[in-house]
Motif scaffolding. Sequence first.
Motif, PDB file in Angstrom:
ATOM      1  N   HIS A 674      66.047 -13.947 -13.633  1.00 62.22           N
ATOM      2  CA  HIS A 674      65.919 -14.986 -14.653  1.00 62.22           C
ATOM      3  C   HIS A 674      65.203 -16.235 -14.140  1.00 62.22           C
ATOM      4  N   VAL A 675      64.781 -16.249 -12.872  1.00 64.96           N
ATOM      5  CA  VAL A 675      64.125 -17.414 -12.289  1.00 64.96           C
ATOM      6  C   VAL A 675      62.631 -17.116 -12.117  1.00 64.96           C
ATOM      7  N   TYR A 676      61.794 -18.061 -12.567  1.00 61.32           N
ATOM      8  CA  TYR A 676      60.345 -17.875 -12.534  1.00 61.32           C
ATOM      9  C   TYR A 676      59.679 -19.118 -11.965  1.00 61.32           C
ATOM     10  N   ALA A 677      58.457 -18.923 -11.509  1.00 59.66           N
ATOM     11  CA  ALA A 677      57.615 -20.047 -11.086  1.00 59.66           C
ATOM     12  C   ALA A 677      56.372 -20.045 -11.967  1.00 59.66           C
ATOM     13  N   ALA A 678      56.126 -21.173 -12.633  1.00 58.30           N
ATOM     14  CA  ALA A 678      54.904 -21.295 -13.420  1.00 58.30           C
ATOM     15  C   ALA A 678      53.707 -21.341 -12.477  1.00 58.30           C
ATOM     16  N   VAL A 679      52.567 -20.872 -12.970  1.00 52.70           N
ATOM     17  CA  VAL A 679      51.357 -20.836 -12.142  1.00 52.70           C
ATOM     18  C   VAL A 679      50.277 -21.667 -12.837  1.00 52.70           C
ATOM     19  N   PRO A 680      50.280 -22.971 -12.630  1.00 42.33           N
ATOM     20  CA  PRO A 680      49.239 -23.809 -13.250  1.00 42.33           C
ATOM     21  C   PRO A 680      47.909 -23.642 -12.512  1.00 42.33           C
ATOM     22  N   PRO A 681      46.808 -23.819 -13.213  1.00 38.68           N
ATOM     23  CA  PRO A 681      45.504 -23.667 -12.546  1.00 38.68           C
ATOM     24  C   PRO A 681      45.197 -24.857 -11.645  1.00 38.68           C
ATOM     25  N   LEU A 682      44.264 -24.617 -10.731  1.00 37.07           N
ATOM     26  CA  LEU A 682      43.837 -25.681  -9.820  1.00 37.07           C
ATOM     27  C   LEU A 682      42.479 -26.258 -10.254  1.00 37.07           C
ATOM     28  N   HIS A 683      41.650 -25.436 -10.928  1.00 40.59           N
ATOM     29  CA  HIS A 683      40.310 -25.882 -11.352  1.00 40.59           C
ATOM     30  C   HIS A 683      40.045 -25.442 -12.791  1.00 40.59           C
ATOM     31  N   ARG A 684      39.117 -26.178 -13.443  1.00 40.81           N
ATOM     32  CA  ARG A 684      38.632 -25.778 -14.759  1.00 40.81           C
ATOM     33  C   ARG A 684      37.108 -25.811 -14.756  1.00 40.81           C
ATOM     34  N   ILE A 685      36.505 -24.665 -15.109  1.00 35.46           N
ATOM     35  CA  ILE A 685      35.049 -24.559 -15.193  1.00 35.46           C
ATOM     36  C   ILE A 685      34.667 -24.604 -16.668  1.00 35.46           C
ATOM     37  N   ALA A 686      33.870 -25.581 -17.013  1.00 36.52           N
ATOM     38  CA  ALA A 686      33.403 -25.721 -18.396  1.00 36.52           C
ATOM     39  C   ALA A 686      32.041 -25.033 -18.543  1.00 36.52           C
ATOM     40  N   LEU A 687      31.959 -24.007 -19.380  1.00 34.28           N
ATOM     41  CA  LEU A 687      30.713 -23.286 -19.590  1.00 34.28           C
ATOM     42  C   LEU A 687      29.800 -24.099 -20.515  1.00 34.28           C
ATOM     43  N   THR A 688      28.511 -23.896 -20.348  1.00 35.45           N
ATOM     44  CA  THR A 688      27.519 -24.626 -21.169  1.00 35.45           C
ATOM     45  C   THR A 688      26.626 -23.623 -21.890  1.00 35.45           C
ATOM     46  N   GLY A 689      25.615 -24.164 -22.565  1.00 34.67           N
ATOM     47  CA  GLY A 689      24.680 -23.302 -23.293  1.00 34.67           C
ATOM     48  C   GLY A 689      25.370 -22.674 -24.495  1.00 34.67           C
ATOM     49  N   SER A 690      25.107 -21.380 -24.674  1.00 35.48           N
ATOM     50  CA  SER A 690      25.682 -20.672 -25.831  1.00 35.48           C
ATOM     51  C   SER A 690      27.185 -20.528 -25.744  1.00 35.48           C
ATOM     52  N   ARG A 691      27.744 -20.729 -24.554  1.00 34.59           N
ATOM     53  CA  ARG A 691      29.198 -20.602 -24.350  1.00 34.59           C
ATOM     54  C   ARG A 691      29.867 -21.970 -24.267  1.00 34.59           C
ATOM     55  N   LYS A 692      29.235 -22.974 -24.728  1.00 35.41           N
ATOM     56  CA  LYS A 692      29.794 -24.313 -24.667  1.00 35.41           C
ATOM     57  C   LYS A 692      31.121 -24.347 -25.434  1.00 35.41           C
ATOM     58  N   GLY A 693      32.095 -25.006 -24.823  1.00 35.13           N
ATOM     59  CA  GLY A 693      33.436 -25.064 -25.434  1.00 35.13           C
ATOM     60  C   GLY A 693      34.383 -24.016 -24.872  1.00 35.13           C
ATOM     61  N   GLN A 694      33.844 -23.093 -24.017  1.00 30.67           N
ATOM     62  CA  GLN A 694      34.692 -22.103 -23.361  1.00 30.67           C
ATOM     63  C   GLN A 694      35.004 -22.572 -21.930  1.00 30.67           C
ATOM     64  N   TYR A 695      36.181 -22.222 -21.486  1.00 28.56           N
ATOM     65  CA  TYR A 695      36.623 -22.692 -20.168  1.00 28.56           C
ATOM     66  C   TYR A 695      37.187 -21.515 -19.350  1.00 28.56           C
ATOM     67  N   ILE A 696      36.968 -21.614 -18.062  1.00 29.41           N
ATOM     68  CA  ILE A 696      37.527 -20.622 -17.123  1.00 29.41           C
ATOM     69  C   ILE A 696      38.401 -21.378 -16.125  1.00 29.41           C
ATOM     70  N   TYR A 697      39.620 -20.881 -15.916  1.00 26.50           N
ATOM     71  CA  TYR A 697      40.557 -21.523 -14.995  1.00 26.50           C
ATOM     72  C   TYR A 697      40.698 -20.685 -13.734  1.00 26.50           C
ATOM     73  N   THR A 698      40.713 -21.332 -12.599  1.00 29.31           N
ATOM     74  CA  THR A 698      40.931 -20.632 -11.328  1.00 29.31           C
ATOM     75  C   THR A 698      42.131 -21.266 -10.626  1.00 29.31           C
ATOM     76  N   TYR A 699      42.695 -20.501  -9.707  1.00 27.81           N
ATOM     77  CA  TYR A 699      43.979 -20.895  -9.138  1.00 27.81           C
ATOM     78  C   TYR A 699      43.945 -21.123  -7.634  1.00 27.81           C
ATOM     79  N   SER A 700      42.770 -20.994  -7.023  1.00 28.57           N
ATOM     80  CA  SER A 700      42.623 -21.273  -5.594  1.00 28.57           C
ATOM     81  C   SER A 700      41.160 -21.559  -5.307  1.00 28.57           C
ATOM     82  N   ASP A 701      40.903 -22.161  -4.151  1.00 34.51           N
ATOM     83  CA  ASP A 701      39.521 -22.460  -3.777  1.00 34.51           C
ATOM     84  C   ASP A 701      38.710 -21.188  -3.598  1.00 34.51           C
TER      85      ASP A 701
END
Length: 792
Positions: A674-701
């Motif tokens: 019943h015990v969990y650890a949330a995994v928040p992202p460390l980075h956010r990549i904002a896409l541009t061009g035709s994919r503007k408004g879409q984001y990719i999250y990564t969790y380590s360098d």
Amino acid sequence: MVKSSKSATRKTGYGADSLVVLEGLDAVRKRPGMYIGTTDSQGLMHCLWEIIDNSVDEALAGACTHITVTLHTDGSIEVADNGRGIPVDIEPKTKLSGVEVVLTKLHAGGKFDSSSYNAAGGLHGVGSSVVNALSSRLDVEVDRDGKTHHMAFHKGHPGVYTDADPEHPSPDSPFKKTRKNRPTELEIIGKVPPKRTGTRIRYWADPEIFNETAKFDYNQLIERVRQTSFLVPGLKITVIDENIEETGNAAIDTLVETDVDEAKAGAAETLEVAAAEAEQQLNTEAEATADQDEEHSEAAATDEDSAQQQAHDLVAEDTTVLEATQSKPGHRRVEEFQHTGGVVDFVDFLTMGEPVSTVWSISGQGTYKEETQAVDANGDLHAENVTRTCDVDIALRWTNGYDTTMRSFVNIVETPGGGTHVDGFLQSVTKLVRKAVEENARKLKVNLKDSKMKVERDDILAGLVAVVTVRIAEPQFQGQTKDVLGTAQVKGVVQRLCDKLFAELINGTKRGYKEQSMRVLEKIVGEMHARIQARKTKEVTRRKNALESASMPSKLSDCQPGNDDVAELFIVEGDSALGTAKAARNSAFQALLPIRGKILNVQKASLSQMLSNKECAAIIQVVGAGSGATFDLDQARYNKIIMMTDADVDGAHIRTLLLTLFYRYMRPLVEAGHVYAAVPPLHRIALTGSRKGQYIYTYSDDELAGKLAELDSAGITYDADIQRYKGLGEMDADQLADTTMDPRSRMLRRITAVEAMQANEIFSLLMGDEVPPRRQFIVDNANDFDRSKIDT
């Protein structure tokens, strides 16, 4: 009109001819449960305990130093010892050999007379004979009087097997039963040195008796053997398992051959030394008494022959022991157990978690009077008052946990149900601890005027590790399985001894125990406060109305009632993250509890310190299921406890501290998943061009570098200004919901504790007081560092 008895018998069909008389061991085969409890795995293992206990009784009598248990590939089990050996002479009353009496007659043996055994585990005289009755075959070999005697049995009946291969006996070999009422003579199959004695019993459990579910438990055997080695200091017990397939390992085979070669070399050296000493003695005596050359030469020659004979006997004995304990080449599951520290070592072995005290020892002896049935010279029983001696050996210590580990034994036989010896120990300890708490009430901050402030036995037992053993002649057990000791007088002996010796320990009057005793009392008082607090918590009805919610900590942002099966509690790091989380959560089933910074390391703190810590107390109160031994998983107010901390080193440290709290004081939450650890992202990549408004999250360098390389190779453009989150508070509500809180898109790590013992060791190592072991752990594992395994 009264009917005749004959007509009544004819009508009911029940007369003297309906009575069945079971002779010998047939009664055991008919009702095995009366003797071994069950015919499943438990009964199968109980048979082995009976045979092993007989050998251990020889060790208790000071006649045995080595026991070997061999598990053969054909399913049979062999127990060998170097004790006195079962008597092979004729027993006057039955006119049978001692071996046959022991193995075929119920309630027969050497333990009804205290002159042979002062303390023994097999007391009812049915152990060996019951195992014989429930075996399809049993072979016994006895070394006595310079000879090896052999006898075989089939389902309890003596006779002779005709084995096609004597090296591989089988219960399926042709068997000829000895004629009824005719003594069976022991077969002499070899010679041994005159001083060598011992017994070897090999048996095949009868599949007609034991059901299909009966399985042999190797781990249970090892546990029993290990505990026996603790209880009989100095006794060596070897377990050889031949059921492992041969490895053909040349190195192992060479090791075996080397051991044998070394033994032979040692034997030759022993003979040379003996011969040299005899020759030197001969020369010395010849020079000193030249006028009696002939007489002294003969005497010296005799001494030389005697010395060489003794050396030969010693070498032969050592070689036999080596052969008996040396497994065959390729069969390498050989385990040996030998301890010299007794129950003190046993408690040290059983200890889990951080010790609050060293191992305390209580040893002594007492006497009591008992009326028993004695056998007179004519073989008749008569009542007699005897004075018994009771040896008591107790070891105990407290740890910072709340689990109780108590093992009790009578003459090395475990008594899982306790008995009078445990009652005497607990009664004395409870009384003395309460008295010590009252005398130190001011130091311990105990209000004696408050009727609720009273130490109960459960408070004392929390974190206690104890081994209670007594050795007495003819103990009274409840049933053949010996689960509970019933000898009433033992309680008084144990209690009087503990009143004297434990009082010196808990009061700190014994040198070097003052600081320890205070730590123990603080631990027990902490348990008392935890129990009182848990009782208060249980008195609050589970979430039913707003009034109950108001009784919770003010900083708790609770969820709506009625969703207990899916309710989630997020433990959030910091007030800034709390503000974002409030906007991101689904208030229907998600509750928020903020904590300020790093909570107390409960691994190093006492129970009272933990309860006085606001953050820890708030978490326990909000979860609503109590803590420690009183924790009730069914009363938990949330289905998931989620630790939501920043994705950095500090966040990882806070999660570790929270996990320590959950594992030490709310362990069922972890064990039930019943015990969990949330995994928040460390980075956010904002896409541009035709994919503007879409984001990719990564969790380590590393993941960020890989994802950027992937986007570059695919020709996908993105904003070069990569956002890096320093904390949860830097996210807006939509981002936090999408990445960390929304069950449809979030990622959680479930915390489990599959191996409780390993988890205990890890928590003690990484979070405990001892710095050197932790430093050594870091040094030893520095070369195996894997950043991907680090939870940051």
